[in-house]
Design a protein around this motif. Structure first.
Motif, PDB file in Angstrom:
ATOM      1  N   ARG A  44      -5.667 -12.493  -6.739  1.00  0.00           N
ATOM      2  CA  ARG A  44      -4.174 -13.516  -6.494  1.00  0.00           C
ATOM      3  C   ARG A  44      -2.685 -12.160  -6.155  1.00  0.00           C
ATOM      4  O   ARG A  44      -2.325 -12.336  -5.422  1.00  0.00           O
ATOM      5  CB  ARG A  44      -3.711 -14.556  -7.176  1.00  0.00           C
ATOM      6  CG  ARG A  44      -2.209 -14.990  -7.134  1.00  0.00           C
ATOM      7  CD  ARG A  44      -2.579 -16.531  -8.054  1.00  0.00           C
ATOM      8  NE  ARG A  44      -1.860 -15.628  -9.592  1.00  0.00           N
ATOM      9  CZ  ARG A  44      -1.931 -15.620 -10.298  1.00  0.00           C
ATOM     10  NH1 ARG A  44      -2.157 -16.785 -10.560  1.00  0.00           N
ATOM     11  NH2 ARG A  44      -1.065 -15.359 -11.608  1.00  0.00           N
ATOM     12  N   THR A  45      -2.799 -11.224  -7.184  1.00  0.00           N
ATOM     13  CA  THR A  45      -2.393  -9.990  -6.906  1.00  0.00           C
ATOM     14  C   THR A  45      -2.463  -9.644  -5.816  1.00  0.00           C
ATOM     15  O   THR A  45      -1.672  -8.411  -5.134  1.00  0.00           O
ATOM     16  CB  THR A  45      -2.373  -8.953  -8.137  1.00  0.00           C
ATOM     17  OG1 THR A  45      -2.914 -10.186  -9.435  1.00  0.00           O
ATOM     18  CG2 THR A  45      -1.656  -7.828  -8.455  1.00  0.00           C
ATOM     19  N   ARG A  46      -3.675  -9.195  -5.339  1.00  0.00           N
ATOM     20  CA  ARG A  46      -3.577  -7.699  -4.366  1.00  0.00           C
ATOM     21  C   ARG A  46      -3.109  -8.062  -2.914  1.00  0.00           C
ATOM     22  O   ARG A  46      -2.930  -8.154  -2.361  1.00  0.00           O
ATOM     23  CB  ARG A  46      -5.562  -7.682  -3.526  1.00  0.00           C
ATOM     24  CG  ARG A  46      -5.652  -7.084  -2.154  1.00  0.00           C
ATOM     25  CD  ARG A  46      -6.560  -6.691  -2.592  1.00  0.00           C
ATOM     26  NE  ARG A  46      -8.432  -7.936  -2.906  1.00  0.00           N
ATOM     27  CZ  ARG A  46      -9.144  -7.105  -4.235  1.00  0.00           C
ATOM     28  NH1 ARG A  46      -9.638  -5.951  -4.268  1.00  0.00           N
ATOM     29  NH2 ARG A  46     -10.374  -7.924  -3.916  1.00  0.00           N
ATOM     30  N   ARG A  47      -3.550 -10.600  -3.070  1.00  0.00           N
ATOM     31  CA  ARG A  47      -3.193 -10.794  -1.769  1.00  0.00           C
ATOM     32  C   ARG A  47      -1.377 -10.311  -1.517  1.00  0.00           C
ATOM     33  O   ARG A  47      -0.955 -10.343  -0.951  1.00  0.00           O
ATOM     34  CB  ARG A  47      -3.041 -12.925  -1.323  1.00  0.00           C
ATOM     35  CG  ARG A  47      -4.653 -12.547  -1.265  1.00  0.00           C
ATOM     36  CD  ARG A  47      -4.777 -13.834  -0.836  1.00  0.00           C
ATOM     37  NE  ARG A  47      -6.165 -13.725  -0.372  1.00  0.00           N
ATOM     38  CZ  ARG A  47      -7.007 -14.646  -0.921  1.00  0.00           C
ATOM     39  NH1 ARG A  47      -6.861 -16.384  -1.882  1.00  0.00           N
ATOM     40  NH2 ARG A  47      -8.763 -14.699  -0.175  1.00  0.00           N
ATOM     41  N   LEU A  48      -0.701 -11.161  -3.196  1.00  0.00           N
ATOM     42  CA  LEU A  48       0.785 -10.728  -3.142  1.00  0.00           C
ATOM     43  C   LEU A  48       1.004 -10.128  -2.461  1.00  0.00           C
ATOM     44  O   LEU A  48       1.850  -9.329  -1.957  1.00  0.00           O
ATOM     45  CB  LEU A  48       1.296 -11.630  -4.456  1.00  0.00           C
ATOM     46  CG  LEU A  48       1.564 -12.958  -4.379  1.00  0.00           C
ATOM     47  CD1 LEU A  48       1.849 -13.051  -5.554  1.00  0.00           C
ATOM     48  CD2 LEU A  48       2.885 -13.296  -3.524  1.00  0.00           C
ATOM     49  N   LEU A  49       0.773  -8.504  -3.400  1.00  0.00           N
ATOM     50  CA  LEU A  49       0.979  -6.890  -3.217  1.00  0.00           C
ATOM     51  C   LEU A  49       0.739  -6.526  -1.569  1.00  0.00           C
ATOM     52  O   LEU A  49       2.164  -5.976  -0.862  1.00  0.00           O
ATOM     53  CB  LEU A  49       0.440  -6.574  -4.062  1.00  0.00           C
ATOM     54  CG  LEU A  49       0.819  -6.206  -5.160  1.00  0.00           C
ATOM     55  CD1 LEU A  49      -0.422  -4.957  -6.745  1.00  0.00           C
ATOM     56  CD2 LEU A  49       2.253  -4.834  -5.170  1.00  0.00           C
ATOM     57  N   LEU A  50      -0.402  -7.149  -0.519  1.00  0.00           N
ATOM     58  CA  LEU A  50      -0.503  -6.469   0.186  1.00  0.00           C
ATOM     59  C   LEU A  50       0.593  -7.895   1.039  1.00  0.00           C
ATOM     60  O   LEU A  50       1.499  -7.466   2.471  1.00  0.00           O
ATOM     61  CB  LEU A  50      -1.785  -7.529   0.768  1.00  0.00           C
ATOM     62  CG  LEU A  50      -2.975  -6.443   0.938  1.00  0.00           C
ATOM     63  CD1 LEU A  50      -3.795  -7.005   1.412  1.00  0.00           C
ATOM     64  CD2 LEU A  50      -2.355  -4.930   0.819  1.00  0.00           C
TER      65      LEU A  50
ATOM     66  N   GLN B 150      -2.433   1.451  -0.061  1.00  0.00           N
ATOM     67  CA  GLN B 150      -3.331   2.386  -0.074  1.00  0.00           C
ATOM     68  C   GLN B 150      -4.282   2.247  -1.953  1.00  0.00           C
ATOM     69  O   GLN B 150      -5.335   2.353  -2.009  1.00  0.00           O
ATOM     70  CB  GLN B 150      -3.064   4.330  -0.232  1.00  0.00           C
ATOM     71  CG  GLN B 150      -2.794   4.313   0.715  1.00  0.00           C
ATOM     72  CD  GLN B 150      -1.925   5.694   0.895  1.00  0.00           C
ATOM     73  OE1 GLN B 150      -1.963   6.987   0.088  1.00  0.00           O
ATOM     74  NE2 GLN B 150      -1.597   6.613   2.655  1.00  0.00           N
ATOM     75  N   GLY B 151      -3.021   1.906  -2.535  1.00  0.00           N
ATOM     76  CA  GLY B 151      -3.454   1.160  -4.044  1.00  0.00           C
ATOM     77  C   GLY B 151      -4.195   0.153  -3.830  1.00  0.00           C
ATOM     78  O   GLY B 151      -5.208  -0.345  -4.619  1.00  0.00           O
ATOM     79  N   VAL B 152      -4.320  -0.808  -3.302  1.00  0.00           N
ATOM     80  CA  VAL B 152      -4.787  -1.974  -3.047  1.00  0.00           C
ATOM     81  C   VAL B 152      -6.194  -2.052  -2.781  1.00  0.00           C
ATOM     82  O   VAL B 152      -6.871  -2.922  -2.667  1.00  0.00           O
ATOM     83  CB  VAL B 152      -3.495  -3.272  -2.573  1.00  0.00           C
ATOM     84  CG1 VAL B 152      -4.695  -4.662  -2.120  1.00  0.00           C
ATOM     85  CG2 VAL B 152      -2.803  -3.679  -3.027  1.00  0.00           C
ATOM     86  N   ILE B 153      -6.487  -0.854  -1.394  1.00  0.00           N
ATOM     87  CA  ILE B 153      -7.039  -1.667  -0.785  1.00  0.00           C
ATOM     88  C   ILE B 153      -8.003  -0.285  -0.866  1.00  0.00           C
ATOM     89  O   ILE B 153      -9.151  -0.397  -0.757  1.00  0.00           O
ATOM     90  CB  ILE B 153      -6.982  -1.446   1.544  1.00  0.00           C
ATOM     91  CG1 ILE B 153      -5.788  -2.388   1.489  1.00  0.00           C
ATOM     92  CG2 ILE B 153      -7.976  -1.280   1.971  1.00  0.00           C
ATOM     93  CD1 ILE B 153      -5.527  -1.949   2.508  1.00  0.00           C
ATOM     94  N   ARG B 154      -7.642   0.141  -2.124  1.00  0.00           N
ATOM     95  CA  ARG B 154      -8.211   1.867  -2.340  1.00  0.00           C
ATOM     96  C   ARG B 154      -8.688   2.553  -1.423  1.00  0.00           C
ATOM     97  O   ARG B 154     -10.161   2.949  -1.475  1.00  0.00           O
ATOM     98  CB  ARG B 154      -9.112   1.434  -3.290  1.00  0.00           C
ATOM     99  CG  ARG B 154      -8.889   0.432  -4.746  1.00  0.00           C
ATOM    100  CD  ARG B 154      -9.889   0.543  -5.711  1.00  0.00           C
ATOM    101  NE  ARG B 154     -11.116  -0.115  -5.452  1.00  0.00           N
ATOM    102  CZ  ARG B 154     -10.920  -1.586  -5.561  1.00  0.00           C
ATOM    103  NH1 ARG B 154      -9.921  -2.130  -6.063  1.00  0.00           N
ATOM    104  NH2 ARG B 154     -12.036  -2.806  -5.510  1.00  0.00           N
ATOM    105  N   ASN B 155      -8.006   2.506  -0.377  1.00  0.00           N
ATOM    106  CA  ASN B 155      -8.517   3.422   1.151  1.00  0.00           C
ATOM    107  C   ASN B 155      -7.646   4.992   1.189  1.00  0.00           C
ATOM    108  O   ASN B 155      -5.860   4.426   1.393  1.00  0.00           O
ATOM    109  CB  ASN B 155      -9.008   2.728   2.028  1.00  0.00           C
ATOM    110  CG  ASN B 155      -9.115   3.080   2.954  1.00  0.00           C
ATOM    111  OD1 ASN B 155      -8.987   5.005   3.114  1.00  0.00           O
ATOM    112  ND2 ASN B 155      -9.834   2.950   4.155  1.00  0.00           N
ATOM    113  N   PRO B 156      -7.694   6.271   0.991  1.00  0.00           N
ATOM    114  CA  PRO B 156      -6.494   6.419   1.107  1.00  0.00           C
ATOM    115  C   PRO B 156      -5.907   6.513   2.511  1.00  0.00           C
ATOM    116  O   PRO B 156      -4.967   7.255   2.905  1.00  0.00           O
ATOM    117  CB  PRO B 156      -7.404   7.900   0.454  1.00  0.00           C
ATOM    118  CG  PRO B 156      -9.066   7.942   1.386  1.00  0.00           C
ATOM    119  CD  PRO B 156      -8.901   6.320   0.591  1.00  0.00           C
ATOM    120  N   LEU B 157      -6.891   6.165   3.451  1.00  0.00           N
ATOM    121  CA  LEU B 157      -6.534   5.998   5.006  1.00  0.00           C
ATOM    122  C   LEU B 157      -5.664   4.572   5.490  1.00  0.00           C
ATOM    123  O   LEU B 157      -4.912   4.898   6.018  1.00  0.00           O
ATOM    124  CB  LEU B 157      -7.722   6.584   5.482  1.00  0.00           C
ATOM    125  CG  LEU B 157      -8.449   6.946   5.595  1.00  0.00           C
ATOM    126  CD1 LEU B 157      -9.576   6.982   6.466  1.00  0.00           C
ATOM    127  CD2 LEU B 157      -7.593   9.144   6.082  1.00  0.00           C
TER     128      LEU B 157
END
Lengths: 341, 271
Positions: free
Chosen positions: A245-251, A93-100
């Motif tokens: 990069r951060t987004r991919r690692l967190l995902l 939810q944090g990374v994709i910025r989507n509550p769903l």
């Protein structure tokens, strides 16, 4: 509008937001109490006294045997699975910025379930420790597929959610196909279809434990990066965060966590969606506070779902995943209506 | 000069916005990039802030190509306030300003006294101290923009880039924001470079103006140099009268309606 009227409406930061430790602490205490209660609920009810004795290793009678052999692994799994799913959902939810966004919404749950099941059917007698990595590969594949299909000069939240639903449906069909082609026993089928903690032993606990113990602290260390990503790509980059990069690692962490949960408990839905959303309502976008409370909400929901499943009509077992679906379905609809506005 | 673009070509996917653009941001001055919609001014600013890698040429910060420098290192030298800002859910003013310290902190370290000092200072100069415990989404447009600028200031950089910081704001808030930026430049010696829409605001606040059209730099210089009726006509396609501001003496462009123009509309369209 006069300043006096404006001042009346100024909303200050709530007490809960100022004292995240108190909130997390209370949730933790609640989860521990519920865990002990959960140990005593089952096909045979055990007194709280016996439960305490059994856990501290003070007795060797039959009640203690039941607690340690049957109930304890379930309760421990409820903690691990609840935490893994909730933290995974919170990160997504944090990374994709989507509550769903949640592991089930973006296809990871079904992808991991499909891969885990495929491995078990293809290689009978495969060591259980191989199931988590297989599920991880499946989850990653599903997530990768979603990302690839949704990617257009960056992947927008709405596209990811939409493509995720489609990919989930495909993997769900795969799971059903495998079940039809290879009739499993009822409990195994239940686990892969709706998710359950039924008949799980300590070996399942050891399967998921290392993943949770390593990945959850790692995610918490990166909590502030998650917060920064919430400011939008441009500002996050302006604040020195290598966004992509951060987004991919967190995902990747989130997919691994959800996959490990799926490997031991099947595709339990909605926990990864609801728990982080509840935490977000209290703490907003501050992940260092919201992720631990999401984890505890996840634990509470899992304990609750498992207990209801066991205690409602013993000795009949209602899968925990069915209970979470009953709670989660309406909540998801409520979220959809609210987000759609 | 610390920040400059040298012959950059800027493109989104295959769509080229600017070819061979060269501009140098003067230190310790307020610069404004101005031009009609689609002139590439925001794109140029994004490239200067390392948000958009140029397909040709390079952006130089302190003598080094900005894309050969890590994003964290750049963030310690240069702050950028994008046009579209996402306010995190129910966040307090103080917590938002703390984000400005991100490039200076590592994951496990607790905030240093220097971090705290920078945040307090940023809130003080932007007059947001008394708002610190309020929700950002409850502030007025001008207050909110001051909080975002406080975030940039907390980064502790001498260079501050802003993409249309006054768009969507009422005129009182526009002045509030531009006065603050002017004050930061005067009192703290900050280098401010921003994209603005309104040429009269630009004339009033800028030391140096870059006038852009279709991805090229048409002219640059002091407001007195660049705001002439000829340039306004060439760049914006508008017939206008330029007069000195009755109080500040800066040039003021007054667009002329049809009946007052000396040229016919067809003549305008051809320029």
């Amino acid at each position: 509008m006069s300043t006096a009227i404006v001042a009346q409406h100024v909303r200050r930061i709530t007490t809960a937001q100022r004292y995240p430790r108190a909130v997390v602490g209370s949730l933790g205490v609640l989860a521990v109490v519920l865990s002990f209660y959960s140990l005593s609920v089952g096909a045979t009810d055990v007194s709280m006294h016996d439960v305490l004795n059994a856990v501290t290793g003070n007795t060797s009678d039959q009640a203690a045997q039941i607690v340690v052999d049957f109930q304890l692994p379930r309760v421990l799994l409820a903690w691990l699975v609840g935490t893994a799913l909730a933290v995974s959902g919170g990160v997504m939810q944090g990374v994709i910025r989507n509550p769903l966004a949640a592991p089930d919404v973006v296809g990871v749950t079904k992808g991991a379930g499909f891969a885990g099941m495929l491995l078990l059917l293809a290689i009978p007698g495969v060591p259980v420790l191989a199931v988590v990595p297989a599920a991880f590969v499946g989850g990653l594949l599903a997530a990768g597929l979603v990302y690839l299909l949704a990617y257009r000069r960056g992947a927008t939240p709405v596209r990811i959610a939409l493509v995720g639903v489609a990919v989930s449906a495909a993997f769900e069909a795969g799971i059903r196909f495998l079940l039809v082609r290879n009739p499993l026993d009822v409990s195994a089928a239940l686990i892969w279809l709706t998710g359950s903690l039924f008949g799980r032993s300590m070996s399942s606990v050891y399967e998921i434990l290392p993943w949770v113990v390593v990945l959850v602290p790692l995610v918490l260390i990166w909590a502030r990066k998650l917060d920064v990503l919430g400011l939008g790509d441009d500002l996050a980059a302006g604040l020195g965060e290598p966004v992509e990069r951060t987004r991919r690692l967190l995902l990747l962490f989130a997919v691994a966590l959800a996959s490990s949960a799926v490997a031991v408990s099947g595709t339990i839905g909605f926990i990864g969606l609801i728990a982080p959303h509840m935490a977000r309502r209290i703490f907003g976008g501050r992940h260092l506070a919201s992720l631990p409370s999401a984890a505890l909400f996840g634990v509470l929901l899992m304990l609750f779902a498992d207990m209801i499943g066991r205690g409602l009509a013993p000795p009949l077992e209602i899968p925990a995943g069915l209970v979470t679906a009953v709670i989660g379905g309406p909540y998801f609809l409520y979220l959809l209506v609210k987000t759609g506005k | 000069m610390r920040l400059q673009a040298q012959g950059v070509q800027l493109a989104y996917d295959q769509h080229v916005i600017a070819r061979d653009l060269t501009l140098t941001i003067p230190d310790s001055k307020v610069s404004v990039l101005i031009g009609p919609n689609g002139s590439g001014k925001s794109t140029a600013l994004r490239a200067l802030a390392r948000l958009l890698p140029p397909s040709k040429g390079s952006v130089i910060l302190d003598g080094k190509s900005i894309h050969d420098t890590s994003t964290k290192e750049v963030a310690r030298q240069l702050a950028i306030l994008p046009q579209v800002l996402v306010t995190p859910e129910s966040i307090s003013v103080e917590d938002l300003v703390w984000f400005g310290r991100h490039p200076h902190r590592t994951s496990l370290k607790v905030p240093s006294p220097a971090d705290k000092e920078a945040v307090e200072w940023a809130m003080t100069v932007t007059s947001t101290v008394e708002l610190r415990h309020q929700h950002v989404d409850q502030l007025s447009g001008g207050q909110r923009q001051r909080v975002w600028i406080a975030l940039c200031l907390a980064q502790g950089t001498d260079l501050i880039l802003l993409d249309e910081p006054t768009t969507y704001l009422d005129v009182a808030y526009q002045l509030e924001v531009l006065d603050l930026l002017h004050q930061l430049n005067q009192e703290q010696g900050k280098t401010v470079a921003m994209v603005l829409h309104d040429f009269n605001m630009a004339a009033e606040y800028a030391d140096h103006v870059f006038v852009m059209k279709s991805g090229t730099l048409v002219t640059e210089g002091s407001p007195e140099d660049v705001f002439t009726a000829d340039i306004i006509r060439t760049v914006f396609g508008v017939e206008s009268k330029v007069v000195p501001h009755p109080v500040s003496g800066k040039p003021m462009c007054i667009p002329l309606r049809a009946g007052l123009r000396t040229q016919t509309p067809t003549a305008l369209a051809n320029c």
